[in-house]
Design a protein around this motif. Structure first.
Motif, short mmCIF file in Angstrom:
data_model
loop_
_atom_site.label_atom_id
_atom_site.label_comp_id
_atom_site.label_asym_id
_atom_site.label_seq_id
_atom_site.Cartn_x
_atom_site.Cartn_y
_atom_site.Cartn_z
N ARG A 252 49.54 14.70 48.19
CA ARG A 252 48.24 15.34 48.39
C ARG A 252 48.06 15.43 49.90
O ARG A 252 47.83 14.43 50.57
CB ARG A 252 47.13 14.53 47.72
N THR A 253 48.21 16.62 50.42
CA THR A 253 48.33 16.80 51.86
C THR A 253 47.13 16.27 52.63
O THR A 253 47.27 15.81 53.76
CB THR A 253 48.56 18.28 52.20
N GLU A 254 45.94 16.33 52.02
CA GLU A 254 44.75 15.86 52.72
C GLU A 254 44.82 14.35 52.95
O GLU A 254 44.11 13.83 53.81
CB GLU A 254 43.49 16.24 51.95
N ARG A 255 45.68 13.66 52.22
CA ARG A 255 45.89 12.22 52.44
C ARG A 255 47.20 11.94 53.17
O ARG A 255 47.26 11.06 54.02
CB ARG A 255 45.88 11.50 51.08
N ALA A 256 48.24 12.69 52.83
CA ALA A 256 49.57 12.39 53.37
C ALA A 256 49.67 12.67 54.87
O ALA A 256 50.31 11.91 55.60
CB ALA A 256 50.64 13.18 52.62
N ILE A 257 49.05 13.74 55.34
CA ILE A 257 49.16 14.06 56.76
C ILE A 257 48.43 13.02 57.62
O ILE A 257 49.01 12.50 58.59
CB ILE A 257 48.67 15.50 57.04
N PRO A 258 47.17 12.66 57.31
CA PRO A 258 46.54 11.59 58.11
C PRO A 258 47.30 10.27 58.03
O PRO A 258 47.36 9.53 59.02
CB PRO A 258 45.15 11.47 57.48
N GLU A 259 47.88 9.95 56.88
CA GLU A 259 48.66 8.73 56.76
C GLU A 259 49.88 8.77 57.69
O GLU A 259 50.21 7.79 58.36
CB GLU A 259 49.13 8.51 55.32
N ALA A 260 50.56 9.91 57.72
CA ALA A 260 51.72 10.03 58.61
C ALA A 260 51.30 9.88 60.06
O ALA A 260 51.96 9.17 60.84
CB ALA A 260 52.40 11.38 58.38
N ILE A 261 50.21 10.52 60.45
CA ILE A 261 49.74 10.44 61.83
C ILE A 261 49.37 8.99 62.18
O ILE A 261 49.66 8.51 63.29
CB ILE A 261 48.55 11.39 62.04
N ARG A 262 48.77 8.28 61.24
CA ARG A 262 48.42 6.88 61.49
C ARG A 262 49.66 6.02 61.76
O ARG A 262 49.66 5.18 62.66
CB ARG A 262 47.67 6.32 60.27
#
Length: 255
Positions: free
Chosen positions: A120-130
């Motif tokens: 779910r990109t709205e979760r996966a992208i912020p997680e990757a950035i973190r």
């Protein structure tokens, strides 16, 4: 049944075809990793890499061979079991990209090989950035069958007609559009390559695809019979030249 349930059930179906997946899915040419190093601005050797949605470890093993300090991240039990059987000595964490069990600023590269569309990109992208360190990179890539080749295009048309849940790939543009608003600099590359395999290998590869894995064996057999006949007609000696377009996108965090 909700869309979320559908999504999870289709993803879970990979566990039943993990052996076919590991045996038949294509690998990646050296040019992919050369492009990844060029676009990300750093060598894979010694880099801390999380290979998310690692499946049976096809990309994980190749990243390790380039000298990366790589950890596979895979949520599916069947795929994880096959990973452990096929990727001796490489570490595996049972998790998905929507909630990465890693510290902030702890990875140089997060890779998604054939797997970002299961997040779910709205979760996966912020997680990757973190989890990425400053100047780190989020990379996704897909091997896409080259539909400019007539026999490949004909197969897509047959499968689309036979299977209501058939889908192709080619989501790089969709992915790229999400990265710039998240503050990442985006780089892209496209590579063309091919592999030479048998008709049986082609059919095993088809079985490993989500649109086939979600079917029962009885539902698959008529489709596979048609595809075997079509492949033998196209390649009478049973040797198939399978063309790919490899799409790569890299999102780089601010240094």
């Amino acid at each position: 049944m909700t869309d979320q349930q559908d999504f999870r059930e289709i993803a879970e179906s990979f566990g039943g075809v993990a052996a076919e997946y590991d045996r038949a899915r294509p690998g990646y040419p050296d040019g992919l990793f050369e492009a990844l190093e060029r676009l990300s601005g750093r060598s894979l050797k010694g880099a801390r890499v999380l290979d998310v949605g690692a499946g049976t470890g096809i990309a994980t093993r190749l990243l390790a061979a380039r000298g990366a300090d790589v950890v596979a991240v895979e949520p599916n039990a069947g795929m994880a079991a096959q990973f452990l059987a096929s990727s001796a000595g490489l570490p595996l964490v049972r998790a998905g990209g929507d909630e990465l069990p890693f510290h902030d600023d702890s990875a140089d590269l997060i890779s998604y090989a054939q797997s970002f569309h299961w997040t779910r990109t709205e979760r996966a992208i912020p997680e990757a950035i973190r989890v990425l360190r400053p100047g780190g990179a989020l990379a996704v890539w897909w091997n896409v069958h080259d539909e400019t080749v007539p026999w490949v295009r004909a197969r897509v048309e047959r499968l689309s007609a036979a299977l209501p849940n058939y889908h192709g790939y080619g989501r790089i543009a969709e992915f790229t559009a999400l990265l710039a608003p998240a503050g990442l600099r985006v780089e892209r590359a496209v590579l063309r390559w091919e592999r030479r395999i048998t008709v049986d290998h082609v059919l095993d590869d088809l079985v490993s695809r989500s649109f086939m894995a979600a079917l029962s064996p009885a539902e698959r057999e008529p489709v596979l019979a048609v595809e075997r006949q079509a492949m033998i007609a196209e390649f009478p000696d049973g040797r198939v030249v399978e063309p790919y377009v490899l799409e790569l996108a890299v999102g780089i965090t601010p240094a």
